[in-house]
Motif scaffolding. Sequence first.
Motif, PDB file in Angstrom:
ATOM      1  N   PRO A  33       0.840  -1.205   0.000  1.00 36.61           N
ATOM      2  CA  PRO A  33       0.000   0.000   0.000  1.00 36.61           C
ATOM      3  C   PRO A  33       0.872   1.251   0.000  1.00 36.61           C
ATOM      4  CG  PRO A  33       0.017  -1.041   2.175  1.00 36.61           C
ATOM      5  CD  PRO A  33       0.829  -1.923   1.278  1.00 36.61           C
ATOM      6  N   VAL A  34       0.400   2.311  -0.642  1.00 36.32           N
ATOM      7  CA  VAL A  34       1.121   3.589  -0.554  1.00 36.32           C
ATOM      8  C   VAL A  34       0.323   4.486   0.397  1.00 36.32           C
ATOM      9  CG1 VAL A  34       2.225   3.466  -2.817  1.00 36.32           C
ATOM     10  CG2 VAL A  34       0.009   4.547  -2.621  1.00 36.32           C
ATOM     11  N   GLU A  39      -2.460  11.469   4.154  1.00 38.32           N
ATOM     12  CA  GLU A  39      -1.101  11.387   4.717  1.00 38.32           C
ATOM     13  C   GLU A  39      -0.091  12.107   3.820  1.00 38.32           C
ATOM     14  OE1 GLU A  39      -1.729   7.005   6.796  1.00 38.32           O
ATOM     15  OE2 GLU A  39      -0.716   7.182   4.862  1.00 38.32           O
ATOM     16  N   LEU A  40      -0.246  11.879   2.497  1.00 43.15           N
ATOM     17  CA  LEU A  40       0.707  12.498   1.567  1.00 43.15           C
ATOM     18  C   LEU A  40       0.568  14.014   1.581  1.00 43.15           C
ATOM     19  CD1 LEU A  40       0.467   9.958  -1.374  1.00 43.15           C
ATOM     20  CD2 LEU A  40       2.544  10.544  -0.120  1.00 43.15           C
ATOM     21  N   GLY A  45       3.153  18.800   2.325  1.00 40.19           N
ATOM     22  CA  GLY A  45       2.714  20.180   2.551  1.00 40.19           C
ATOM     23  C   GLY A  45       2.143  20.834   1.310  1.00 40.19           C
ATOM     24  N   THR A  46       1.240  20.144   0.657  1.00 38.90           N
ATOM     25  CA  THR A  46       0.623  20.725  -0.533  1.00 38.90           C
ATOM     26  C   THR A  46      -0.873  20.411  -0.500  1.00 38.90           C
ATOM     27  OG1 THR A  46       0.677  20.752  -2.928  1.00 38.90           O
ATOM     28  CG2 THR A  46       1.172  18.658  -1.929  1.00 38.90           C
ATOM     29  N   SER A  47      -1.578  20.824  -1.546  1.00 38.10           N
ATOM     30  CA  SER A  47      -3.023  20.608  -1.533  1.00 38.10           C
ATOM     31  C   SER A  47      -3.353  19.169  -1.923  1.00 38.10           C
ATOM     32  CB  SER A  47      -3.696  21.561  -2.511  1.00 38.10           C
ATOM     33  OG  SER A  47      -3.484  21.092  -3.826  1.00 38.10           O
ATOM     34  N   ARG A  48      -4.539  18.774  -1.535  1.00 38.06           N
ATOM     35  CA  ARG A  48      -4.975  17.411  -1.834  1.00 38.06           C
ATOM     36  C   ARG A  48      -5.130  17.222  -3.345  1.00 38.06           C
ATOM     37  NH1 ARG A  48      -8.508  14.221   2.485  1.00 38.06           N
ATOM     38  NH2 ARG A  48      -8.893  12.344   1.279  1.00 38.06           N
ATOM     39  N   THR A  49      -5.542  18.282  -4.029  1.00 39.20           N
ATOM     40  CA  THR A  49      -5.712  18.217  -5.492  1.00 39.20           C
ATOM     41  C   THR A  49      -4.384  17.883  -6.162  1.00 39.20           C
ATOM     42  OG1 THR A  49      -7.261  20.019  -5.188  1.00 39.20           O
ATOM     43  CG2 THR A  49      -6.658  19.525  -7.449  1.00 39.20           C
TER      44      THR A  49
END
Length: 254
Positions: A33-34, A39-40, A45-49
């Motif tokens: 799993p990744v 979590e990412l 430190g960026t947007s979910r998009t």
Amino acid sequence: MTVGPPAPAKEPKYYSVKRHLLEIIGTLPAGSPVPTERELTARVGTSRTTVRQALSDLVAEGRLIRRQGAGTFVAEPKITWPLQLTSFTEQAAAIGFRAGAELLSARRTRAAGEVAARLRLAVGAPVYRLERLRLADDTPIALEISHLSAARFPGLLGRARRSSSLYRVLTERYRIVPVDAEETIETAPATPRQAELLHTDTGAPMLVLCRHSFDADGVPVEFVTSWYRGDRYTFVARLLEHAGRGTVEPRPVY
Ligand code: GLP
């Protein structure tokens, strides 16, 4: 004036997230799993998009696989599929798979446009159109639409219903063996129907192969289009030294 290396093109944010993910993937075995989108997002430190776009790219490239409700995992390596003038059945067997065909539709129709030109038939001449889902070890691999002259292959529809190998039928029943073919490869996004049949997402990249084959007398045998999942297959062609055998003419537009 000093001339240095060209300035690097500005890299979109999602691309650096993708490179970060590739580093993670490189250390994990297939099936692992990744980290989740959430979590990412926190980690880089960026947007979910942005994270979603990086993940989608890696899914389209066949590096990751998404399982509905379960998460995202490191994909198995792609399957290497040699490009040769063999049948799907023989090719699958040569690389260790049991081939199959599910006949989705088989009908007699009238040749139009490119099909007529490819098969060297008059527009309106009768042709058979076979649509088959090709399977390897019961897994759908490709969708294939074949056109053949009905006058040349009488009774083909019934035979295609009974045999999973078209080339076997051509050889055994009609004594015709394709000995020469031109094959083109292009890409296209999966239609909703292709996606459903090949267990992928609508819009996923597909490898589209078109085979135009000829018998020993140079008469066209078939005109076939096959769609393969771009994230699962790598096509390999062996290139031999060119010995003045002529060039491949660019594909005409019909
Ligand atoms: C491949 C080729 C098709 C050909 C088919 C025959 O898939 N791309 O052009 O018609 O093989 O395979 P089979 O004899 O297994 O039906």
